[in-house]
Design an enzyme around this catalytic site. Structure first.
Site, short mmCIF file in Angstrom:
data_model
loop_
_atom_site.label_atom_id
_atom_site.label_comp_id
_atom_site.label_asym_id
_atom_site.label_seq_id
_atom_site.Cartn_x
_atom_site.Cartn_y
_atom_site.Cartn_z
N LEU A 286 21.96 -2.29 -8.33
CA LEU A 286 20.64 -2.00 -7.77
C LEU A 286 20.23 -0.54 -7.92
CD1 LEU A 286 20.89 -4.10 -4.48
CD2 LEU A 286 19.59 -4.67 -6.53
N ARG A 287 21.04 0.24 -8.63
CA ARG A 287 20.70 1.67 -8.78
C ARG A 287 19.34 1.86 -9.44
NH1 ARG A 287 26.29 2.97 -10.34
NH2 ARG A 287 27.34 3.85 -8.53
N GLY A 288 19.06 1.03 -10.44
CA GLY A 288 17.79 1.14 -11.15
C GLY A 288 16.61 0.96 -10.21
#
Length: 349
Positions: A286-288
């Site tokens: 979920l970093r993006g």
């Protein structure tokens, strides 16, 4: 008591730098919101990477620090204080403060883990019963910018340490059962030449943004850049003075954006579309999603807006996602065409 320390070394004005818009925007957004996670700048040699990074540091407002504190502790914010300063302040005792330029720390390629993280004097701890700590580069970079040139040639273990500290905002040193922790909140900026190899995808993914820069091909623009550099080298102070008004205006704009950032809102429907783009691109984790939300808010604040618009997301999405598409270390990083294609479908633009 308040004192002011000045940096006497002339620095090329940020507002005088021609082109390289991706790099400049990425750096500006990261200093507005350091939680974006830093920026990886990849490009040809001699394209002004180091010059631009030093220029952005020189543009930032001075910060108040506790005098003679090796961690640049903030005299008010507990999250940015060393344990020693925190202990003093919590007892309502006063501390001397100074104003300094935002720290700009270079990490050399040959640096050891001790040089980066700091060292604990075990002998002193055993004989005198006190924790004696020699701060490293992470301590000096607290509340500033940590710049690693040729980061793709740095040992993976050290890159991991840098990324962990940048993400958590803390550095912990443990040795022989003794542990010392100090704040290490900084903007991590890495640069490198793709011809010398890329970072492993797992490490690259942890940089918030990825900017690509290329050598300018237009002869007229090349001549202009050469002339600018010549004028600066001949008389730095006179050249800096030419851009003083533009520098002040940009410094004020960044400062206002930092203040406005906590109040910026991003509509739920836009957040859904951001996550839809990440899902369609098959981005791991979920970093993006998180970085795009933060960068879009920072960009809206930079434009003095309280609400994120589609154009804000369009401007930063490629910078936040292009380096997250790689899964094989032998693959090259996408220029942004895949991200732009999916974004156009999802956002109908």
């Amino acid at each position: 008591m308040n004192t002011i320390q000045n940096n006497l070394r002339p620095v090329f004005p940020f507002t005088a730098i021609v082109g390289q818009e991706e790099m400049k925007l990425s750096l500006i957004l990261n200093v507005i919101d350091p939680k974006i996670g830093g920026v990886m700048i990849m490009g040809d040699r001699g394209t002004g990477k180091s010059t631009t990074i030093r220029a952005i540091a020189n543009l930032l407002p001075e910060i108040s620090v506790v005098t003679d504190d090796p961690f640049n502790s903030d005299p008010i914010d507990f999250d940015l204080m060393s344990d020693q300063v925190k202990s003093i302040v919590s007892k309502n005792q006063s501390v001397n403060t100074s104003w300094i330029n935002v720290p700009m720390i270079d990490l050399p390629l040959g640096a050891t883990e001790d040089r980066v993280c700091g060292t604990i004097d075990i002998e002193k701890a055993l004989t005198e019963g006190v924790k004696s700590f020699e701060p490293g580069l992470l301590a000096k970079a607290n509340r500033g910018i940590l710049y690693v040139d040729e980061v793709n040639l740095l040992d993976d273990h050290l890159v991991d340490i840098l990324l962990d500290a940048a993400a958590s905002g803390w550095n912990t040193v443990e040795r022989e059962g003794i542990s010392i922790r100090h704040p290490a909140r900084f903007v991590l900026v890495g640069s490198g030449n793709p011809e010398e190899g890329e970072l492993r995808p797992q490490l690259l993914d942890r940089f918030g943004m990825h900017a690509e820069i290329r050598t300018v091909k237009d002869p007229a623009l090349r001549v202009k850049i050469v002339e600018q550099r010549g004028q600066f080298d001949y008389n730095p102070q006179a050249y800096i003075e030419q851009y003083s008004e533009k520098q002040k205006a940009l410094k004020f704009r960044i400062s206002q954006a930092q203040k406005l950032l906590p109040d910026v809102n991003i509509d739920f429907s836009l957040r859904m579309k951001i996550s839809e783009v990440c899902g369609q691109l098959d981005i791991d984790g979920l970093r993006g999603d998180i970085v795009i939300n933060r960068a879009a808010k920072a960009f809206a604040a930079y434009n003095n807006n309280l609400n994120v618009e589609i154009d804000d997301i369009k401007k930063i999405m490629v910078l936040c996602l292009r380096h997250r598409l790689r899964r094989d270390p032998l693959e090259s990083i996408d220029s942004g065409s895949k991200v732009s294609e999916v974004m156009s479908k999802v956002f109908y633009i």
